[in-house]
Every structure is written in structure tokens, then in C-alpha cells.
Design a protein around this motif. Structure first.
Motif, PDB file in Angstrom:
ATOM      1  N   SER A 125       0.834  -0.560   7.142  1.00  9.26           N
ATOM      2  CA  SER A 125       1.193  -1.909   6.710  1.00  9.26           C
ATOM      3  C   SER A 125       2.683  -1.992   6.389  1.00  9.26           C
ATOM      4  O   SER A 125       3.361  -2.961   6.747  1.00  9.26           O
ATOM      5  N   ALA A 152       5.402  -4.306   8.152  1.00 11.03           N
ATOM      6  CA  ALA A 152       6.184  -5.222   7.326  1.00 11.03           C
ATOM      7  C   ALA A 152       7.678  -5.011   7.543  1.00 11.03           C
ATOM      8  O   ALA A 152       8.455  -5.967   7.634  1.00 11.03           O
ATOM      9  N   ALA A 206      -3.523   3.367   5.880  1.00 13.01           N
ATOM     10  CA  ALA A 206      -3.471   1.914   6.060  1.00 13.01           C
ATOM     11  C   ALA A 206      -2.244   1.337   5.371  1.00 13.01           C
ATOM     12  O   ALA A 206      -1.557   0.473   5.922  1.00 13.01           O
ATOM     13  N   ILE A 207      -1.945   1.862   4.156  1.00 15.23           N
ATOM     14  CA  ILE A 207      -0.769   1.380   3.424  1.00 15.23           C
ATOM     15  C   ILE A 207       0.504   1.714   4.194  1.00 15.23           C
ATOM     16  O   ILE A 207       1.398   0.879   4.357  1.00 15.23           O
TER      17      ILE A 207
END
Lengths: 149, 171
Positions: free
Chosen positions: A87, A91, A83-84
Motif C-alpha cells: 500500500s 501510495a 499488504a502495508i
């Protein structure tokens, strides 16, 4: 009088008993009232019985956990890392300088390997390309404005 | 505690115990050995285990102590060789005589045997191999396996006998 347990013990200490006979010895010392001369063997055989029982379980657990390592399913930790990473990727895409937005109208064209976004400059190159055909320049300008809008 | 309950406890505790042991010993092999020793101690002490309020904390303390012992033993390997080759008939180290736990005393006595005898005794009496299986695994002749096994068992009986009688006299 030599009893069966005496005979088994003698064989045991000579290293001549089978695993089955050793189990009989352990069972005997775990479940019988013993004469004083045999009592010191109780702890010895109880230790061996306990140790082998626990070691079998520990080996099973250890091999089970070793075998499961390559096939381990994604855990919460792995999902969190994924998930990181996702993300960060989003971003990067969203926050990176938008090259299109730095131009006047968000469009550009490539002319002779150069990127151009200024409509007037593009038009000059276009006119040159078309041999400065003035009668059609209005059409070209209209088309370029349409493209660059 | 029965074997099923024991298995449940060990499966739960093992990962954290391994982490602590690895952090202290610095390698997986020693960490696995330490954790196995602690788990065996838990099993041998299962009758008294109910009195420990925090089993995990108690187990971690044991892991820490054993891991530190292991590091110390690595440094004093010369003394260990001397211990393994000691042949005195009535000799028993103070550390064993002072042991309160019979199982710990027996474990220490087995640990004092020469390495080959120790290994054969482990395979036969704890891992449950037949003599011919030990022959195939180790490549040692059946007669030599029997001789070493016999010497190991007699030595354990002899040393444990000394321990047993001293304990009996003391009580």
C-alpha cells in the motif's frame, strides 16, 4: 527374606540398575500394596515417573517449535505487513509529484542534456540545430507540436 | 488430565508463558527453564488442575513468580554455592519442610545436590539414559558415573526420608 524388589532397590541405590530395571521398580511402586517400610518410596518413584514423562513431552514440543521456526509459513501478521508495504509503495507512486503533469502539456524533450517542456524554447534549439533552415521550420514546428501535445 | 490433554494445554500456553518469562528474566535460556518448570508443575498438579477456572492466568502467575525467583537467585549465587556444598547429615532447609507438595519437596532436594550428581541423576532417572550413554555424553568414567549416581540417590532418599517422617508425624 530378601524379595526381588529389595534386590532391585539395593541395586538402584548402588547406581547399578538398567533403565529397564528402573521401569520395573517404578511400575511396582505404582501398582502394589506396600509394606510401611516401602511406602516412603512411592512418592519418590512417582515423582521420577511423572517428571520423565512430562519432560519427554516438553522436549518434543520444544524441539518441534524450534525446528519449525526457519520453515514457518507466512502468518496473518506477515500478510498484513506485506499488504502495508504494498500500500505504501502504491501510495508513493500515486502521490509523488507527477513531473509530467507540471509541464504545460505533459511532455518534454532532452536537448544537449537539458530537459525542456516549453515548445518555443525547444523550437529555438531545434532551429539552431538545423542551421536555422527556415523553409522547413513549419514542418519542424508541426512535428514538435505533435510530439509535445 | 492425561498426557494427550497435557500436551494440548502446553502447546497452547507455551508461547504466552515464554513471552512473560522473557520479559521478566531478559533472556531466552532462563525463560525456557522457567516455562519448563511451570509446565512440569502443571503435570505434577494435574489431579487438582480442574479446580482452576482460568488455567492460563494461573500458569502466568506461576511464570511470573518463578521468573522473579530466578532473578533473585542470580543475585544470591554465593548462597547457592553454600547450599550445594552443605554436608550436614540431618540438615533439611525450612523451605522444604514447609513445602506442602511432595513433588516440590523432591525437586528442591534434587536441587540441593552437587551439580555433577544432580546432572547424572537427571540423565539417568528422568531423561532415561543408560550408564554407558552418560559416560559417552559426559566423558566421565563409568565407575565415577555409578558412584555419583549412587551418592545422589542415597542423598535424595535420606533427605526425603526426613521430610516424609516429619510430614507423617504432623498428620
Amino acid at each position: 527374606m530378601i524379595t526381588e524388589i529389595d534386590r532391585l532397590l539395593e541395586s538402584y541405590f548402588e547406581g547399578k540398575t538398567s533403565v529397564a530395571e528402573e521401569k520395573m521398580i517404578r511400575h511396582y511402586f505404582a501398582h502394589h500394596n506396600l509394606d510401611d517400610d516401602l511406602k516412603e518410596y512411592v512418592s519418590l518413584f512417582r515423582f521420577l515417573e511423572n517428571e520423565s514423562e512430562a519432560k519427554a513431552v516438553l522436549n518434543e514440543i520444544r524441539h518441534g517449535s524450534d525446528a519449525s521456526v526457519p520453515q514457518r509459513q507466512p502468518t496473518g501478521r506477515y500478510w498484513a505487513m506485506a499488504a502495508i508495504a504494498a500500500s505504501l509503495l502504491i501510495a508513493l507512486v500515486l502521490l509523488s509529484p507527477d513531473k509530467q503533469s507540471t509541464t504545460q502539456n505533459g511532455n518534454y524533450v532532452w536537448v544537449d542534456g537539458k530537459r525542456m517542456s516549453d515548445p518555443l524554447t525547444v523550437m529555438k534549439y531545434a532551429e539552431l540545430s538545423f542551421g536555422k533552415v527556415h523553409p522547413e521550420s513549419d514542418i519542424i514546428e508541426d512535428q514538435l507540436c505533435f510530439v509535445l501535445e | 488430565m492425561d498426557i494427550v490433554e497435557y500436551k494440548r494445554i502446553v502447546i497452547t500456553l507455551r508461547p504466552s508463558l515464554l513471552t512473560v518469562a522473557r520479559n521478566i528474566t531478559g533472556n531466552n535460556e532462563d525463560a525456557e527453564d522457567v516455562v519448563q518448570d511451570v509446565c512440569l508443575k502443571i503435570w505434577h498438579q494435574r489431579d487438582r488442575f480442574g479446580q482452576y477456572k482460568n488455567v492460563e492466568a494461573y500458569s502466568i502467575t506461576m511464570v511470573k513468580n518463578l521468573s522473579i525467583d530466578r532473578i533473585r537467585n542470580r543475585r544470591s549465587s554465593v548462597g547457592e554455592v553454600a547450599l550445594l556444598t552443605h554436608e550436614s547429615e540431618d540438615w533439611l532447609p525450612d523451605s522444604i519442610l514447609e513445602e506442602k507438595e511432595e513433588s516440590e519437596a523432591i525437586r528442591s532436594i534434587i536441587g540441593m545436590l552437587p551439580p555433577l550428581q544432580q546432572r547424572i541423576l537427571q540423565m539417568k532417572d528422568i531423561e532415561g539414559y543408560e550408564t554407558d550413554e552418560i559416560t559417552h555424553i559426559t566423558g566421565i568414567a563409568a565407575e565415577a558415573v555409578r558412584n555419583n549416581l549412587s551418592r545422589a540417590r542415597k542423598r535424595v532418599r535420606e533427605l526425603y526420608g526426613i521430610y516424609y517422617h516429619i510430614q507423617e508425624t504432623a498428620t
